[in-house]
Scaffold this active site. Structure first.
Site, mmCIF file in Angstrom:
data_model
loop_
_atom_site.group_PDB
_atom_site.id
_atom_site.type_symbol
_atom_site.label_atom_id
_atom_site.label_comp_id
_atom_site.label_asym_id
_atom_site.label_seq_id
_atom_site.Cartn_x
_atom_site.Cartn_y
_atom_site.Cartn_z
ATOM 1 N N LYS A 23 4.433 5.908 -15.613
ATOM 2 C CA LYS A 23 2.606 6.279 -14.882
ATOM 3 C C LYS A 23 1.836 5.872 -13.279
ATOM 4 O O LYS A 23 2.927 5.407 -13.136
ATOM 5 C CB LYS A 23 1.517 6.068 -16.339
ATOM 6 N N ARG A 36 -1.406 2.435 0.235
ATOM 7 C CA ARG A 36 -1.247 4.094 1.341
ATOM 8 C C ARG A 36 -3.035 4.782 0.808
ATOM 9 O O ARG A 36 -2.473 4.973 -0.589
ATOM 10 C CB ARG A 36 -0.647 4.714 0.973
ATOM 11 N N ARG A 42 19.547 4.315 -2.677
ATOM 12 C CA ARG A 42 20.053 3.969 -1.615
ATOM 13 C C ARG A 42 20.139 2.739 -0.959
ATOM 14 O O ARG A 42 20.794 2.324 0.104
ATOM 15 C CB ARG A 42 20.030 4.931 -0.500
ATOM 16 N N HIS A 93 6.070 11.821 -7.751
ATOM 17 C CA HIS A 93 6.007 11.912 -9.895
ATOM 18 C C HIS A 93 6.659 13.415 -10.105
ATOM 19 O O HIS A 93 7.460 13.592 -10.505
ATOM 20 C CB HIS A 93 5.924 11.318 -10.253
ATOM 21 N N ASP A 129 -3.017 2.448 -10.053
ATOM 22 C CA ASP A 129 -1.933 1.623 -10.583
ATOM 23 C C ASP A 129 -2.410 1.196 -12.378
ATOM 24 O O ASP A 129 -1.288 1.727 -12.929
ATOM 25 C CB ASP A 129 -1.838 0.825 -9.760
#
Length: 358
Positions: A105, A176, A42, A87, A188
């Site tokens: 991932k 977060r 968007r 995900h 990560d």
């Protein structure tokens, strides 16, 4: 079931942020049997970039719009490149309407969530793959070759690092807290390091971890260490950090006959971020001065780094869709990695080694 229509396989991409724009879209476009048909974003600036970088792709405002128009768009595959917490839900939505899926991932926020997704894909007879692009880093391809050839003898220990210097937290979903967010370094960079360790040395049987918050004001782990004991008897020592003012070796692999040490990172991510595309001269090649050293102390010789090959992932996905075979990175492997990451969280909290498997 294999996809048999004669035209290229048509892909819908969810997200055009760092993952979608830098990794997925260029690699999809580079695959001979894939075409990027639609992208969900968007954001006005991202839409403008999409129009320039992939003018044939339709921009859509929502996942719902893409799934509703899947037949009109002729979609064969959906790629999930959104924030981590979404995900699994988005992959499930695509599977439920009969579309094959590739998920960036981490595959899911938990192993339980991953197992449910894999079960749904099996029930529907649909391909479900995980984007583990670092399997095709030139440095890791080199390590795999040396181990397969027996150049190190029996591997006793793998040392592997992704270290950076980014000492101040930045705004964004990766910062977060909460396990449902799958944020922080463990989820990560951990999926890459753990995936490579399991591929190289086999199943994990024990996990010890230290997960720290070193940056002032950080709400998530940013300086981590994992020790994995493998069923083979080998051990993996894995580091990931945002506060490493000097980086250690990317790989140090110790065997009973020789060791291999390599510094620096594979250059494909940097090349993609700079706008280079697969097929460009020198793609995936490492400069000789960055090659690793194999042998004994004082006698080690340089070993040419294998050419990095991120395009192999989506080429493999296309082959699997056409032939009905497994994807190049299967969900069961990602679930095994998630089990290690979850054990690491418990180990870091309790200070005790966690046992896996039988």
């Amino acid at each position: 079931m294999p996809i048999t229509h004669p035209g290229p396989l048509r892909v819908g991409l969810l997200g055009y942020g760092l993952a979608g724009r830098t990794f997925h879209a260029p690699l999809i476009a580079a695959a001979a049997d894939l075409v990027l048909a639609a992208v969900v974003t968007r954001d006005g600036a991202r839409r403008a970039r999409l129009a320039v970088e992939h003018p044939g792709a339709l921009a859509l405002d929502s996942v719902e719009a893409l799934l509703e128009r899947r037949a009109a768009l002729g979609l064969d595959l959906v790629v999930v490149a959104t924030p981590n917490r979404s995900h699994a839900p988005l992959a499930r939505a695509a599977l439920e309407v009969g579309l094959a899926v590739v998920v960036d991932k981490p595959f899911a926020a938990s192993a339980e969530e991953g197992r449910a997704l894999a079960g749904l894909a099996r029930e529907r007879g649909l391909l479900l793959g995980v984007f583990q692009n670092r399997r095709w880093d030139g440095d890791f391809l080199t390590v795999r070759r040396l181990v397969a050839e027996g150049a190190l003898g029996e591997v006793r220990r793998l040392e592997s690092r992704f270290e950076r210097w980014s000492p101040a937290p930045r705004a964004g979903w990766k910062e977060r807290p909460g396990p449902e967010e799958a944020g922080g370094l463990l989820f990560d960079l951990g999926p890459h390091l753990v995936d490579q360790a399991l591929l190289l040395l086999g199943p994990a049987r024990s996990v010890y971890a230290e997960l720290d918050r070193r940056r002032p004001g950080s709400l998530v782990d940013d300086d981590d260490f994992l020790a994995i004991g493998h069923a083979s008897g080998a051990r993996s020592h894995l580091w990931m950090s945002k506060v490493a003012a000097q980086r250690g070796p990317r790989f140090r692999v110790v065997g009973d006959r020789a060791a291999f040490t390599l510094h620096g990172l594979d250059g494909q991510e940097q090349a993609l971020a700079a706008g280079a595309r697969p097929g460009a001269p020198g793609w995936g090649e490492a400069a000789p001065e960055t090659w690793g050293l194999l042998g004994l102390e004082g006698e080690a010789r340089p070993v040419r780094t294998e050419r990095g090959d991120y395009p192999a992932f989506y080429a493999g996905v296309a082959t699997a869709l056409r032939g009905g075979g497994p994807p190049p990175a299967a969900p069961e492997q990602a679930i095994a990695g998630l089990e290690v990451l979850e054990a690491a969280r418990v180990a870091a909290t309790t200070g005790q080694v966690q046992r896996l498997g039988s």
